[in-house]
Design an enzyme around this catalytic site. Structure first.
Site, short mmCIF file in Angstrom:
data_model
loop_
_atom_site.label_atom_id
_atom_site.label_comp_id
_atom_site.label_asym_id
_atom_site.label_seq_id
_atom_site.Cartn_x
_atom_site.Cartn_y
_atom_site.Cartn_z
N LYS A 65 -3.26 6.50 -8.57
CA LYS A 65 -3.58 5.14 -8.09
C LYS A 65 -5.10 4.95 -8.04
CE LYS A 65 -2.94 3.78 -3.80
NZ LYS A 65 -4.27 3.29 -3.40
N GLU A 124 4.92 9.20 1.27
CA GLU A 124 5.64 9.86 0.19
C GLU A 124 4.71 10.23 -0.97
OE1 GLU A 124 8.68 10.96 0.62
OE2 GLU A 124 8.68 11.74 -1.43
N GLN A 169 -11.61 7.02 -9.29
CA GLN A 169 -11.90 8.29 -8.62
C GLN A 169 -11.51 9.47 -9.51
OE1 GLN A 169 -11.17 9.11 -4.31
NE2 GLN A 169 -9.33 10.12 -5.02
N GLY A 210 -5.41 12.09 4.94
CA GLY A 210 -4.33 12.09 5.94
C GLY A 210 -3.53 10.82 5.98
N HIS A 228 1.54 11.23 -0.86
CA HIS A 228 0.88 12.51 -0.57
C HIS A 228 1.85 13.68 -0.74
CE1 HIS A 228 -1.63 9.76 2.04
NE2 HIS A 228 -2.56 10.37 1.36
N SER A 283 0.20 3.42 -0.33
CA SER A 283 -1.18 3.63 0.12
C SER A 283 -1.18 3.63 1.64
CB SER A 283 -2.04 2.46 -0.38
OG SER A 283 -3.24 2.38 0.35
#
Ligand code: PAF
Length: 290
Positions: free
Chosen positions: A149, A35, A153, A31, A37, A185
């Site tokens: 980014k 921009e 992960q 959440g 996301h 971020s």
């Protein structure tokens, strides 16, 4: 857009879609949309008939000294933004339903989670893989979109999907940057006006590395020393790591090759920022001198 809070309703919805032969693209998030996301959501929209976005601040990927309670949240704002993007489902489960008392299982991708960010955040990637595995099982997507980014992960999730034969396409969206180059971020909101200029050390290191590689320089260790010097010339910064690693096994490289990524984690003031760049892709652009 339907907002789903309960796990049974999420699986019921996915079952209906699967039975109707409709494909699902999935964007997992914590959440506080920016921009970056929204670009993931737009990429997902192009991949499938339905798009599910999850919004879940996952407590098990935060260490005891990390910013879980301060993590920025604004559900109503996020909901409005997701609706504007034409998302089909915003899935925002409760912590107690995702992790009921007595749950004993977790998903670990061995080795890859122990280096780079994993070295200073023990258990972080187990938290990520466990929640992403649970979300995949609930949402049943054909593809899932992640931001580049979070380089480590992404490598770990790709490996998990491969090792566990999930058959979900993992798509990486390029890093979305502010006009001056800072990677977007949710944590950028922590940067105050004194630390914001220093945050540019990461993008400036990337620009310098790109220039060096395009000029034909391939000594990874020497380049890292130069980048370290550049970053330390900024005020109020502390380097956690700078490395040039292989995109899949995350091992440090001696020579820059097609798979090489520059990866960095730097604390600017109290804010920990990460950034990365695919240096290997520039090898094709090397300016050869006679
Ligand atoms: O990248 C993130 O926002 C999180 O790590 C993820 C993938 C949503 C899992 O909580």
């Amino acid at each position: 857009m339907e907002v789903i809070r309960s796990l049974p309703r999420m699986t019921e919805w996915s079952d209906q879609m699967v039975r109707a032969g409709r494909s699902i693209a999935f964007v997992p998030t914590m959440g506080y949309f920016h921009e970056g996301h929204l670009s993931l959501m737009r990429m997902a929209r192009k991949q499938a008939e339905c798009v599910v976005v999850s919004l879940f601040v996952n407590p098990i990927q935060f260490g005891p000294a990390e910013d879980l309670s301060h993590y920025p949240r604004d559900f109503e704002r996020d909901k409005a933004m997701a609706a504007r993007e034409g998302i089909d489902v915003l899935f925002s489960p409760e912590v107690k339903e995702m992790y009921p008392e007595g749950a004993l299982s977790k998903v670990t991708v061995d080795k890859l989670g122990l280096t780079l960010c994993g070295a200073s955040r023990p258990g972080h990637f187990d938290g990520v893989t466990t929640v992403v595995a649970k979300l995949f099982n609930l949402v049943r997507p054909q593809c899932a979109v992640f931001g580049s980014k979070d380089f480590q992960q992404l490598a770990i999730i790709r490996r998990m999907v491969k090792d566990l034969n999930w058959g979900i396409d993992i798509l990486a969206h390029p890093i979305v940057r502010e006009d001056d180059g800072l990677a977007m971020s949710s944590r950028n909101t922590y940067l105050d006006k004194y630390s914001r200029p220093s945050a540019l050390c990461l993008y400036n290191a990337i620009k310098m590395a790109r220039k060096r590689v395009m000029a034909g320089f391939s000594e990874a260790e020497k380049l890292v020393i130069e980048l370290r010097e550049l970053i330390l010339s900024y005020g109020n910064v502390e380097i956690e790591y700078i490395d040039i690693v292989d995109r899949d096994d995350l091992m440090t490289q001696d020579k820059i090759n097609a798979e090489s990524f520059l990866v960095m984690a730097v604390k600017v003031g109290n804010t920990r920022l990460i950034d990365n760049d695919h240096l290997g892709i520039l090898l094709g652009n090397i300016v050869t001198r006679i």
